[in-house]
Design a protein around this motif. Structure first.
Motif, PDB file in Angstrom:
ATOM      1  N   LYS A 154       0.815  -1.216   0.000  1.00 48.90           N
ATOM      2  CA  LYS A 154       0.000   0.000   0.000  1.00 48.90           C
ATOM      3  C   LYS A 154       0.857   1.279   0.000  1.00 48.90           C
ATOM      4  N   GLY A 155       2.161   1.115  -0.137  1.00 50.05           N
ATOM      5  CA  GLY A 155       3.042   2.275  -0.229  1.00 50.05           C
ATOM      6  C   GLY A 155       3.426   2.879   1.102  1.00 50.05           C
ATOM      7  N   LEU A 156       3.303   2.104   2.187  1.00 56.15           N
ATOM      8  CA  LEU A 156       3.697   2.587   3.509  1.00 56.15           C
ATOM      9  C   LEU A 156       5.137   2.175   3.814  1.00 56.15           C
ATOM     10  N   PHE A 157       5.828   2.992   4.584  1.00 53.08           N
ATOM     11  CA  PHE A 157       7.179   2.662   5.035  1.00 53.08           C
ATOM     12  C   PHE A 157       7.058   1.618   6.145  1.00 53.08           C
ATOM     13  N   THR A 158       7.950   0.630   6.147  1.00 46.70           N
ATOM     14  CA  THR A 158       7.792  -0.483   7.088  1.00 46.70           C
ATOM     15  C   THR A 158       9.060  -0.750   7.890  1.00 46.70           C
ATOM     16  N   ILE A 159       8.862  -0.896   9.187  1.00 45.25           N
ATOM     17  CA  ILE A 159       9.952  -1.228  10.110  1.00 45.25           C
ATOM     18  C   ILE A 159       9.585  -2.523  10.812  1.00 45.25           C
ATOM     19  N   ALA A 160      10.450  -3.523  10.719  1.00 44.35           N
ATOM     20  CA  ALA A 160      10.154  -4.830  11.306  1.00 44.35           C
ATOM     21  C   ALA A 160      11.067  -5.118  12.492  1.00 44.35           C
ATOM     22  N   PHE A 161      10.455  -5.309  13.651  1.00 39.49           N
ATOM     23  CA  PHE A 161      11.201  -5.792  14.807  1.00 39.49           C
ATOM     24  C   PHE A 161      11.318  -7.312  14.684  1.00 39.49           C
ATOM     25  N   VAL A 162      12.548  -7.811  14.791  1.00 37.53           N
ATOM     26  CA  VAL A 162      12.753  -9.262  14.682  1.00 37.53           C
ATOM     27  C   VAL A 162      13.666  -9.716  15.818  1.00 37.53           C
ATOM     28  N   PHE A 163      13.608 -11.031  16.084  1.00 39.19           N
ATOM     29  CA  PHE A 163      14.324 -11.575  17.238  1.00 39.19           C
ATOM     30  C   PHE A 163      15.298 -12.691  16.882  1.00 39.19           C
ATOM     31  N   ASN A 164      15.247 -13.155  15.644  1.00 38.60           N
ATOM     32  CA  ASN A 164      16.169 -14.205  15.211  1.00 38.60           C
ATOM     33  C   ASN A 164      16.338 -14.157  13.693  1.00 38.60           C
ATOM     34  N   GLU A 165      17.218 -15.026  13.189  1.00 40.69           N
ATOM     35  CA  GLU A 165      17.526 -15.027  11.757  1.00 40.69           C
ATOM     36  C   GLU A 165      16.322 -15.400  10.898  1.00 40.69           C
ATOM     37  N   GLU A 166      15.536 -16.373  11.347  1.00 40.24           N
ATOM     38  CA  GLU A 166      14.370 -16.800  10.564  1.00 40.24           C
ATOM     39  C   GLU A 166      13.380 -15.656  10.379  1.00 40.24           C
ATOM     40  N   GLN A 167      13.093 -14.951  11.456  1.00 39.78           N
ATOM     41  CA  GLN A 167      12.161 -13.822  11.368  1.00 39.78           C
ATOM     42  C   GLN A 167      12.741 -12.709  10.493  1.00 39.78           C
ATOM     43  N   ALA A 168      14.059 -12.504  10.579  1.00 37.12           N
ATOM     44  CA  ALA A 168      14.700 -11.482   9.755  1.00 37.12           C
ATOM     45  C   ALA A 168      14.521 -11.790   8.273  1.00 37.12           C
ATOM     46  N   ALA A 169      14.719 -13.054   7.914  1.00 33.44           N
ATOM     47  CA  ALA A 169      14.564 -13.461   6.510  1.00 33.44           C
ATOM     48  C   ALA A 169      13.107 -13.311   6.067  1.00 33.44           C
ATOM     49  N   GLN A 170      12.167 -13.668   6.955  1.00 37.04           N
ATOM     50  CA  GLN A 170      10.743 -13.544   6.624  1.00 37.04           C
ATOM     51  C   GLN A 170      10.363 -12.078   6.363  1.00 37.04           C
ATOM     52  N   MET A 171      10.806 -11.203   7.257  1.00 39.67           N
ATOM     53  CA  MET A 171      10.446  -9.794   7.135  1.00 39.67           C
ATOM     54  C   MET A 171      11.128  -9.142   5.932  1.00 39.67           C
ATOM     55  N   ALA A 172      12.360  -9.549   5.646  1.00 39.95           N
ATOM     56  CA  ALA A 172      13.043  -9.012   4.470  1.00 39.95           C
ATOM     57  C   ALA A 172      12.318  -9.447   3.201  1.00 39.95           C
TER      58      ALA A 172
END
Length: 407
Positions: A154-172
């Motif tokens: 929808k064109g919004l800027f997004t910031i993802a809080f993550v706690f491990n490598e798996e979540q980091a890959a998912q959010m990226a």
């Protein structure tokens, strides 16, 4: 609301210029206003900030004490968006809230004027039996990933809080613009957590998270939040040991410094005279050290006497203290001050007594002792010789006229 391309461009410029990206997580318009003034690159409006303003720990944001999304929306519209003019404001979205339709609520967020979202409060902070129960009920981190992906579409800027490598890959993969390694609730202050992982562990964990994220999206911005990173020095350690491009602070920007500031200011109002006296003594001690360093022996004598006026003071003692010949020191003193040490000491003691008689309700005996005279009768005779009146007469006239009478 700020344009997405403009936000990304400004953050990219900061990275190219070796400037750290700074986000401030706040709970009111006042803190948002001054975080912007201080140079923050963006503001996050989180329910945790509201609870910090109530005097609670950020951990309260994870419990059912209120409607998180409603709190953030109200604070954002009524306070933060009105006080922030040049940097983007990010909505702390509880993506697992069963009371919202995600697609529609993201539109509400954008229409309200927010530039983007972040996944907070996040179930990523919940582990153990309760975390497993939430997962089984479908209240999972996957819903936060979906919210980031929808917001990006929808064109919004997004910031993802993550706690491990798996979540980091998912959010990226979901398109998060910023991957923020969340290191736990911030340590420090009266309501902060007491136990956190070490800086070394924080750096190691962040490094793994960043590597997992850039494997999916090399252009992602990499930031850290919380845990032991509660000062510029600790943030610098993380910068030096990881590929972190910046820092998001909540408690470290508003709760911890506000606690210290309010306590200090209140103490100053309550105990001003005591604090003033402490500062005066510190300045006098520094003056003594400076005088010795500069071999300014007369200055040392006047500073020392001022600090020890209530004690018996002899010139012999001072000359021995300075390891100087008494006659030589006496000549130096008279040359600089224009009078002998004994004359100057009497004038200094009587001058101090005048001020004490004007300001205090102490007895003549007490004031005599404060300026170095155990014998009040001798003090009174000396005082009259110097001023033309007794201490009692001086005290009465000065209190009556609210000023020191002329000699």
């Amino acid at each position: 609301m700020q344009d997405l391309k403009r936000i990304v461009h400004k953050l990219s410029q900061a990275v190219e210029q070796n400037k750290h990206i700074i986000g401030a997580a706040v709970g009111c318009g006042l803190f948002a206003k001054y975080a912007e003034t201080g140079g923050a690159d963006f503001i996050l409006v989180l329910n945790a900030g509201r609870f910090r303003l109530m005097g609670y720990s950020s951990t309260a944001s994870m419990l059912p004490f209120g409607n998180s999304n409603q709190m953030v929306m109200e604070t954002g519209i009524q306070e933060v968006l009105r006080n922030v003019s040049s940097i983007p404001c990010i909505f702390g979205l509880c993506a697992t809230d069963p009371g919202i339709v995600l697609e529609n609520y993201l539109d509400d967020i954008r229409n309200a004027g927010f530039a983007g979202i972040t996944n907070y409060p996040t179930v990523g902070l919940i582990d153990g039996v309760f975390g497993e129960a939430l997962q089984e009920a479908g209240i999972s981190f996957d819903r936060e990933v979906a919210a980031i992906q929808k917001a990006r579409e929808k064109g919004l800027f997004t910031i993802a809080f993550v706690f491990n490598e798996e979540q980091a890959a998912q959010m990226a993969a979901a398109g998060a613009h910023i991957i923020c390694a969340h290191l736990g609730f911030t340590k420090g202050g009266s309501s902060g957590v007491k136990l956190t992982i070490s800086l070394e562990e924080s750096a190691a964990r962040s490094d793994k998270i960043f590597k997992a994220a850039v494997t999916v999206n090399p252009d992602v911005f990499k930031l850290v939040y919380g845990g032991p990173v509660n000062s510029p020095e600790n943030a610098e350690y993380i910068y030096n040991h990881t590929e972190a491009m910046g820092y998001i602070g909540g408690s470290s920007f508003e709760r911890i410094p506000t606690e210290a500031s309010i306590v200090r200011v209140t103490e100053l109002f309550k105990k001003y005279q005591e604090v003033k006296s402490e500062n005066k003594q510190l300045r006098q001690q520094l003056d003594l050290h400076t005088a010795i360093k500069q071999a300014d022996y007369v200055r040392y004598i006047t500073s020392y006497v001022t600090m020890h006026l209530h004690e018996p003071i002899t010139f012999d003692h001072l000359s021995k203290e300075l390891h100087l010949n008494r006659n030589y020191l006496s000549q130096l003193f008279r040359k600089k001050m224009g009078i002998s040490f004994s004359e100057w000491l009497i004038q200094t003691r009587i001058g101090t007594a005048k001020d004490l008689l004007k300001k205090e309700h102490s007895s003549i005996q007490d004031i005599a002792r404060q300026v170095g005279y155990e014998d009040a009768s001798y003090f009174s005779r000396l005082f009259k010789k110097e001023t033309g009146m007794t201490p009692s007469e001086w005290k009465e006239i000065s209190h009556k006229n609210n000023k020191i009478p002329r000699n």
